[in-house]
Design an enzyme around this catalytic site. Structure first.
Site, PDB file in Angstrom:
ATOM      1  N   CYS A  81       0.855  -1.182   0.000  1.00  0.00           N
ATOM      2  CA  CYS A  81       0.000   0.000   0.000  1.00  0.00           C
ATOM      3  C   CYS A  81       0.891   1.232   0.000  1.00  0.00           C
ATOM      4  O   CYS A  81       2.117   1.126   0.135  1.00  0.00           O
ATOM      5  CB  CYS A  81      -0.949  -0.003   1.191  1.00  0.00           C
ATOM      6  SG  CYS A  81      -2.299   1.201   1.039  1.00  0.00           S
ATOM      7  N   CYS A 119      -0.099   4.451   1.642  1.00  0.00           N
ATOM      8  CA  CYS A 119      -0.461   5.529   2.573  1.00  0.00           C
ATOM      9  C   CYS A 119       0.672   5.897   3.523  1.00  0.00           C
ATOM     10  O   CYS A 119       0.784   7.050   3.935  1.00  0.00           O
ATOM     11  CB  CYS A 119      -1.721   5.167   3.346  1.00  0.00           C
ATOM     12  SG  CYS A 119      -1.592   3.650   4.328  1.00  0.00           S
ATOM     13  N   CYS A 168      -3.822   6.682  -0.211  1.00  0.00           N
ATOM     14  CA  CYS A 168      -3.293   5.441  -0.771  1.00  0.00           C
ATOM     15  C   CYS A 168      -2.996   5.514  -2.260  1.00  0.00           C
ATOM     16  O   CYS A 168      -3.130   4.514  -2.981  1.00  0.00           O
ATOM     17  CB  CYS A 168      -4.265   4.304  -0.486  1.00  0.00           C
ATOM     18  SG  CYS A 168      -4.508   3.992   1.283  1.00  0.00           S
ATOM     19  N   LYS A 189     -12.177  -4.525   2.769  1.00  0.00           N
ATOM     20  CA  LYS A 189     -11.573  -3.639   3.762  1.00  0.00           C
ATOM     21  C   LYS A 189     -12.499  -2.447   3.967  1.00  0.00           C
ATOM     22  O   LYS A 189     -12.760  -1.675   3.047  1.00  0.00           O
ATOM     23  CB  LYS A 189     -10.197  -3.163   3.297  1.00  0.00           C
ATOM     24  CG  LYS A 189      -9.496  -2.247   4.305  1.00  0.00           C
ATOM     25  CD  LYS A 189      -8.124  -1.832   3.784  1.00  0.00           C
ATOM     26  CE  LYS A 189      -7.416  -0.899   4.752  1.00  0.00           C
ATOM     27  NZ  LYS A 189      -6.087  -0.490   4.252  1.00  0.00           N
ATOM     28  N   ARG A 225      -2.722   3.932  12.770  1.00  0.00           N
ATOM     29  CA  ARG A 225      -2.221   5.142  12.125  1.00  0.00           C
ATOM     30  C   ARG A 225      -1.159   5.823  12.975  1.00  0.00           C
ATOM     31  O   ARG A 225      -0.316   6.551  12.447  1.00  0.00           O
ATOM     32  CB  ARG A 225      -3.389   6.067  11.790  1.00  0.00           C
ATOM     33  CG  ARG A 225      -4.279   5.441  10.710  1.00  0.00           C
ATOM     34  CD  ARG A 225      -5.546   6.204  10.425  1.00  0.00           C
ATOM     35  NE  ARG A 225      -6.331   5.488   9.416  1.00  0.00           N
ATOM     36  CZ  ARG A 225      -7.540   5.842   9.019  1.00  0.00           C
ATOM     37  NH1 ARG A 225      -8.124   6.919   9.545  1.00  0.00           N
ATOM     38  NH2 ARG A 225      -8.183   5.139   8.106  1.00  0.00           N
ATOM     39  N   GLU A 241     -16.915  -7.515  -4.084  1.00  0.00           N
ATOM     40  CA  GLU A 241     -15.480  -7.229  -4.060  1.00  0.00           C
ATOM     41  C   GLU A 241     -14.657  -8.516  -4.119  1.00  0.00           C
ATOM     42  O   GLU A 241     -13.674  -8.596  -4.864  1.00  0.00           O
ATOM     43  CB  GLU A 241     -15.122  -6.433  -2.802  1.00  0.00           C
ATOM     44  CG  GLU A 241     -15.574  -4.989  -2.804  1.00  0.00           C
ATOM     45  CD  GLU A 241     -14.654  -4.093  -3.630  1.00  0.00           C
ATOM     46  OE1 GLU A 241     -13.698  -4.594  -4.248  1.00  0.00           O
ATOM     47  OE2 GLU A 241     -14.904  -2.870  -3.639  1.00  0.00           O
ATOM     48  N   LYS A 257     -11.227  -7.107   6.754  1.00  0.00           N
ATOM     49  CA  LYS A 257     -10.635  -6.188   7.719  1.00  0.00           C
ATOM     50  C   LYS A 257     -11.615  -5.054   7.994  1.00  0.00           C
ATOM     51  O   LYS A 257     -12.103  -4.430   7.041  1.00  0.00           O
ATOM     52  CB  LYS A 257      -9.321  -5.623   7.149  1.00  0.00           C
ATOM     53  CG  LYS A 257      -8.583  -4.678   8.075  1.00  0.00           C
ATOM     54  CD  LYS A 257      -7.303  -4.143   7.418  1.00  0.00           C
ATOM     55  CE  LYS A 257      -6.571  -3.200   8.384  1.00  0.00           C
ATOM     56  NZ  LYS A 257      -5.362  -2.623   7.768  1.00  0.00           N
ATOM     57  N   SER A 307      -5.861  -2.885  14.982  1.00  0.00           N
ATOM     58  CA  SER A 307      -5.243  -2.173  16.105  1.00  0.00           C
ATOM     59  C   SER A 307      -6.238  -1.740  17.170  1.00  0.00           C
ATOM     60  O   SER A 307      -5.970  -1.858  18.365  1.00  0.00           O
ATOM     61  CB  SER A 307      -4.485  -0.951  15.576  1.00  0.00           C
ATOM     62  OG  SER A 307      -5.366  -0.069  14.881  1.00  0.00           O
ATOM     63  N   TYR A 332      -1.937  -8.635  16.489  1.00  0.00           N
ATOM     64  CA  TYR A 332      -0.845  -8.140  17.317  1.00  0.00           C
ATOM     65  C   TYR A 332      -0.711  -8.969  18.589  1.00  0.00           C
ATOM     66  O   TYR A 332       0.279  -8.841  19.311  1.00  0.00           O
ATOM     67  CB  TYR A 332      -1.084  -6.670  17.663  1.00  0.00           C
ATOM     68  CG  TYR A 332      -1.271  -5.810  16.430  1.00  0.00           C
ATOM     69  CD1 TYR A 332      -0.176  -5.370  15.693  1.00  0.00           C
ATOM     70  CD2 TYR A 332      -2.546  -5.480  15.976  1.00  0.00           C
ATOM     71  CE1 TYR A 332      -0.345  -4.617  14.539  1.00  0.00           C
ATOM     72  CE2 TYR A 332      -2.721  -4.723  14.829  1.00  0.00           C
ATOM     73  CZ  TYR A 332      -1.622  -4.299  14.108  1.00  0.00           C
ATOM     74  OH  TYR A 332      -1.797  -3.557  12.969  1.00  0.00           O
TER      75      TYR A 332
END
Length: 329
Positions: free
Chosen positions: A119, A121, A129, A198, A208, A236, A251, A277, A316
């Site tokens: 990506c 971004c 993006c 997404k 972020r 999609e 996601k 996150s 994570y």
């Protein structure tokens, strides 16, 4: 005698419960995200994600060795470049931070699978993006010119040794563009895990901070999906499958388990769920305050993703989950 059927019979002993368990979480299901930054001996904890760090390449290698020793088969790399520009140069340059980290990890731990986030971004000066119209402050990314950047990025990552390309920008046609680029450069055997569904989610906030990728203006709602839509997710994923995706991702995961289930039913490809996150940070904050049992909540949550249909889970919590799973008899 009533009752004839007694489901509790199969819950009477820990080993019996284990024998009839319908969904089992293992370390083979886990993928661990890592954030690479320039420099040496750097480990900056992300303020909003306790236990998650921005790491220099040498520290990334140390983490990769630990991940592999824990039995986790795969990491996914994100990069934070020293400089950003409108052409996202750091994403596709041969000396980009993800390229360097990929090379170092593959040299040190060759059997660890390295997935790379494809990506832009993190690399654009505006935080979106892809390319924007000059003077545009809405964040409406120019789709087709951006595909060329994604193609260059994927090829560069493959040349650095990446095992899996994972495009996340939600550009129309991005799987086709990346597949063409990889095949033209002799990387026809490298699979693509598409971030196929997404959503434009508020759960991404802490990421972020970690990736330093907050848009400088506007938002990403013109290219990420509306949280109210589910049929669109199937559209999609069907497009990405037709374009040559090898794996599909949903996601976020926690608020989108219905989407995970629908994607699993609609496709015969492996399905990944990204335990993002914000989901991680909520659990960590509650655990640090003593409000929940972190181990039990994490393992229950990860198991629920598998029960919903996920074959793989980006999380994570991966290292902690691997240790906890090893201790379960």
């Amino acid at each position: 005698m009533f009752p004839t059927h007694r489901p509790r019979r199969l819950r009477s002993h820990p080993q019996l419960r284990r024998m009839v368990r319908e969904t089992t979480l293992t370390t083979s299901d886990l993928i661990y995200p890592l954030f690479a930054v320039p420099g040496e001996s750097i480990a900056n904890e992300v303020r909003s994600m306790p236990g998650v760090y921005q790491l220099s390449v040498d520290k990334i290698v140390e983490e990769a060795k630990e991940v592999y020793d824990l039995g986790i088969p795969c990491i996914i790399l994100f990069g934070i470049p020293a400089d950003k520009d409108t052409d996202a140069t750091g994403a596709w340059h041969d000396c980009g931070i993800v390229q360097k980290a990929t090379q170092a990890v593959k040299e040190a731990v060759p059997d660890l699978i390295v997935m790379v986030d494809t990506c832009l971004c993190e690399y654009t000066s505006h935080g979106h993006c892809g390319y924007l119209e000059v003077g545009d402050l809405t964040g409406r990314v120019l789709n087709d010119p951006t595909l060329e950047l994604l193609k260059k990025t994927a090829v560069s990552q493959a040349q650095a040794g990446a095992d899996i390309i994972a495009p996340s920008g939600m550009m129309d046609g991005f799987v086709t563009a990346i597949r063409q680029g990889l095949d033209e450069h002799g990387f026809e055997d490298i699979p693509i895990m598409s971030y196929a569904a997404k959503y434009a989610s508020a759960y991404y906030g802490p990421f972020r901070d970690a990736a330093e990728s907050t848009p400088q203006f506007g938002d990403r709602r013109t290219y990420q999906m509306d949280p109210g839509n589910s049929r669109e997710a199937i559209k999609e994923i069907e497009l990405d499958v037709a374009e040559g995706a090898d794996m599909l991702m949903v996601k976020p995961a926690l608020s989108y388990m219905d989407i995970i289930w629908q994607v699993k039913q609609a496709s015969n490809l492996p399905v990944a769920a990204y335990n993002v996150s914000g989901e991680y940070s909520m659990v960590k904050a509650a655990a640090l305050n003593g409000w929940i049992d972190e181990e039990k909540v994490v393992l229950e949550t990860l198991t629920s993703f598998k029960r919903a249909g996920a074959d793989l889970i980006l999380t994570y919590h991966a290292k902690d989950a691997a240790r906890w799973l090893q201790s379960i008899k």
